[in-house]
Enzyme design. Structure first.
Site, PDB file in Angstrom:
ATOM      1  N   HIS A 312      25.225   7.085  12.213  1.00  0.00           N
ATOM      2  CA  HIS A 312      25.537   8.439  12.693  1.00  0.00           C
ATOM      3  C   HIS A 312      24.278   9.297  12.742  1.00  0.00           C
ATOM      4  CE1 HIS A 312      28.172  12.233  12.386  1.00  0.00           C
ATOM      5  NE2 HIS A 312      26.942  12.681  12.152  1.00  0.00           N
ATOM      6  N   GLU A 313      23.525   9.302  11.648  1.00  0.00           N
ATOM      7  CA  GLU A 313      22.375  10.204  11.562  1.00  0.00           C
ATOM      8  C   GLU A 313      21.242   9.772  12.489  1.00  0.00           C
ATOM      9  OE1 GLU A 313      24.458  12.674   9.151  1.00  0.00           O
ATOM     10  OE2 GLU A 313      22.566  13.008  10.190  1.00  0.00           O
TER      11      GLU A 313
END
Length: 362
Positions: A312-313
């Site tokens: 995600h990051e």
């Protein structure tokens, strides 16, 4: 940032779409012209003009720490890059909403030059703009649960002349990675480094699996429907909606870039964060990920996992996939895929859940 509660008074404001029409938003610069080295300060005021309390999602209003691009900033008519934090959060709960009583106003002063690329001389136009499926909420029910409501808030635009350290018309330098390197773990203990090594391996495996799935579904592997995505099943549709060629191409490009970040870029993971988030990044500053409290209690794989959080990051970085946090949580991401697939293909949690694939879908 300074937060105060103001007495009731009349504010000028733009018209707001329902159901936010009883919330007035006003933006005012503390100075309309700044000298080189000055802070760029604006005052944001939100006032409830209705007869009932209003509930606002705290991280979508600029009344505390800024963790999302809440302002639209243009320099000489061109968009300015956001440099601040983007935090992965759990789906919002009752404690995440601010209550504004009828007639009350909340106000805060925000320094913008630390959040946006404002070191080039020019005329800047700024407005606060926020929207989302859970921006507002109805009053808590008997169990204390909130009922999220869609809505948007937009302030008046303001003009600020900024005398920057670079002359007018200068293009911002590109921040591209120099190349691959072993991961770095600033502010991490030996035990944390071991867990992070496993989490990087899990996230890398998710990205590879996601790319294999996409390859198979477009005819470069075992699937069918070459070039159109028609070979995809529930796994794709759940997180990105009904496939069409343009969106499939966008998803393939972003997944490939995420895999490349895991495999070839100088990732650093910082363990110094003590907030309740899972993690956050500064999109314009690859490839450092700051992991926080919720990260350490997450499973290695599966839904909202440590491996998935890193996926995600990494997707947030401008030089990777440039995703945003349009919605958090599986329910919200699945609904967005159904109702607004164009936004789903730019949503970080959608890529995380696609990669985690828990429970498995085909």
């Amino acid at each position: 940032m300074r937060l105060v509660v103001l007495p009731s008074f009349v504010l000028l404001c733009c018209a707001l779409p329902a159901p936010a029409q009883e919330l007035d938003v006003r933006l005012a610069p503390l100075r309309t012209s700044t000298a080189r080295g000055d802070e760029v300060l604006v005052r944001v005021t939100l006032r409830n003009t209705g007869a009932a309390p209003r509930f606002l999602l705290s991280w979508q209003v600029p009344l505390g720490e800024i963790t999302a691009p809440l302002f639209e900033v243009l320099r000489d008519g061109q968009p300015v890059r956001y440099l601040g934090m983007l935090a992965k959060r759990p789906a919002p709960g009752p404690d995440d909403y601010l209550r504004i009583e009828p007639g009350a106003a909340l106000s805060a002063t925000v320094e913008l030059s630390a959040l946006y690329e404002m070191h080039v001389t020019g005329s800047y136009q700024v407005r606060y703009r926020s929207a989302g499926p859970a921006l507002l909420a109805g009053a808590p029910d008997g169990t204390g649960a909130m009922q999220p409501l869609p809505g948007s808030l937009v302030s008046n635009p303001v003009e600020i002349w900024v005398e920057g350290r670079l002359p007018r018309g200068t293009l911002a330098p590109s921040r591209l990675a120099a190349g691959a390197a072993d991961p770095a773990f600033p502010k991490c203990s030996n035990a944390q480094q071991e867990q992070l090594g496993a989490a990087l391996g899990a996230g890398r495996a998710m990205a590879r699996d996601a790319q294999r799935y996409l390859d198979a579904g477009t005819g470069t592997g075992a699937g069918t429907g070459a070039g159109t995505g028609t070979g995809y099943g529930a796994r794709y549709a759940t997180w990105f909606g009904a496939p069409d060629a343009e969106r499939v191409a966008a998803v393939r490009t972003r997944v490939g870039a995420i895999r490349d970040a895991f495999e070839n870029r100088p990732v650093a993971i910082d363990c110094g964060c003590k907030e309740k988030y899972f993690a956050y990044v500064y999109p314009a500053q690859p490839y450092t990920v700051y992991v926080c409290k919720a990260f350490w209690s997450a499973p290695l794989t599966g839904t909202d996992s440590r491996g998935g959080t890193l996926l995600h990051e990494l997707s947030h970085f401008d030089v990777v996939a440039g995703t945003d946090d349009h919605v958090y949580g599986k329910a919200g991401a699945a609904e967005m895929a159904r109702s607004d697939p164009a936004r789903a293909v730019r949503n970080a949690d959608s890529y995380e859940y696609f990669g985690e694939n828990a429970p498995p879908q085909r």
